[in-house]
Scaffold this active site. Structure first.
Site, short mmCIF file in Angstrom:
data_model
loop_
_atom_site.label_atom_id
_atom_site.label_comp_id
_atom_site.label_asym_id
_atom_site.label_seq_id
_atom_site.Cartn_x
_atom_site.Cartn_y
_atom_site.Cartn_z
N ASP A 34 12.74 37.19 -3.85
CA ASP A 34 13.93 37.32 -4.69
C ASP A 34 14.45 38.76 -4.59
OD1 ASP A 34 15.04 35.59 -7.41
OD2 ASP A 34 15.60 37.70 -7.21
N ASN A 90 15.39 26.68 -13.00
CA ASN A 90 16.49 26.73 -13.95
C ASN A 90 17.50 25.66 -13.54
OD1 ASN A 90 15.38 28.97 -15.31
ND2 ASN A 90 16.29 30.38 -13.83
N GLN A 97 20.76 29.07 -14.58
CA GLN A 97 20.90 28.90 -13.13
C GLN A 97 22.17 29.61 -12.68
OE1 GLN A 97 20.99 24.84 -11.65
NE2 GLN A 97 20.98 25.53 -9.50
N VAL A 99 22.57 30.32 -8.98
CA VAL A 99 22.82 29.90 -7.60
C VAL A 99 22.61 28.39 -7.55
CG1 VAL A 99 22.16 30.11 -5.18
CG2 VAL A 99 22.03 32.12 -6.69
N HIS A 103 16.26 25.69 -6.30
CA HIS A 103 15.23 26.66 -5.91
C HIS A 103 14.11 26.69 -6.94
CE1 HIS A 103 18.50 28.69 -8.08
NE2 HIS A 103 17.58 29.48 -8.60
P1 5GP Z 1 18.70 31.28 -10.84
O1 5GP Z 1 19.18 32.23 -11.90
O2 5GP Z 1 19.86 30.53 -10.22
O3 5GP Z 1 17.60 30.40 -11.30
O4 5GP Z 1 18.05 32.17 -9.72
C1 5GP Z 1 18.75 32.72 -8.66
C2 5GP Z 1 17.92 33.81 -8.09
O5 5GP Z 1 18.45 34.17 -6.83
C3 5GP Z 1 17.92 35.10 -8.95
O6 5GP Z 1 16.57 35.41 -9.31
C4 5GP Z 1 18.52 36.14 -8.02
O7 5GP Z 1 17.93 37.41 -8.15
C5 5GP Z 1 18.32 35.54 -6.64
N1 5GP Z 1 19.31 35.92 -5.66
C6 5GP Z 1 20.66 35.89 -5.83
N2 5GP Z 1 21.27 36.29 -4.70
C7 5GP Z 1 20.29 36.57 -3.79
C8 5GP Z 1 20.31 37.01 -2.44
O8 5GP Z 1 21.33 37.24 -1.81
N3 5GP Z 1 19.08 37.17 -1.83
C9 5GP Z 1 17.90 36.91 -2.48
N4 5GP Z 1 16.78 37.09 -1.79
N5 5GP Z 1 17.87 36.48 -3.76
C10 5GP Z 1 19.04 36.32 -4.41
#
Ligand code: 5GP
Length: 117
Positions: A34, A90, A97, A99, A103
């Site tokens: 992450d 999430n 969430q 993205v 995941h």
């Molecule tokens: P969510 O909030 O959707 O459950 O988690 C998305 C995760 O993706 C977050 O922890 C965020 O830090 C990670 N993330 C967002 N953009 C990128 C990226 O470009 N590269 C990586 N490696 N992680 C990302």
């Protein structure tokens, strides 16, 4: 960040259009660090097929979902965190969430508390 499911940052990582620190990959899934870790170890395990949210998965995704879950332990062993880790999904903006490509967060390396925030 695009809100088109087929064009998330994770799709770009899969297509190697964005760099990522990849720790595991096979034909079904890919796991990378992450970019904003919330713990010393914070990995994201994603299917190569874009399912926006866990709640969008259907019966036809059962094998894929099982594959992801079965790889968590494999990756945890590879990373040396199999003794204690947390897996988080999430689902939806209301659950943080950001993205919209399914995941699994794999988090380890610090004390955990319960219930989560
Ligand atoms: P969510 O909030 O959707 O459950 O988690 C998305 C995760 O993706 C977050 O922890 C965020 O830090 C990670 N993330 C967002 N953009 C990128 C990226 O470009 N590269 C990586 N490696 N992680 C990302």
């Amino acid at each position: 960040m695009s809100d088109k499911p087929s064009d998330t940052v994770f799709s770009k990582i899969i297509r190697r259009e964005l760099p990522a620190d990849i720790v595991y990959e096979d034909e079904i899934c890919i796991c990378f660090k992450d970019i904003m870790p919330v713990a010393p170890v914070h990995l994201l395990l994603i299917p190569k097929k874009c399912i926006p949210r866990l709640s969008d998965a259907t019966a036809s995704d059962s094998e894929l979902l099982g594959h992801l879950m079965s790889k968590v332990g494999v990756i945890a062993k590879l990373q040396g965190i199999d003794d204690a880790f947390r897996v988080v999904v999430n689902n939806g903006a209301g659950a943080c969430q950001t993205v919209f490509h399914l995941h699994l967060h794999i988090i380890a390396g610090r004390a955990m508390s319960w219930p989560p925030g």
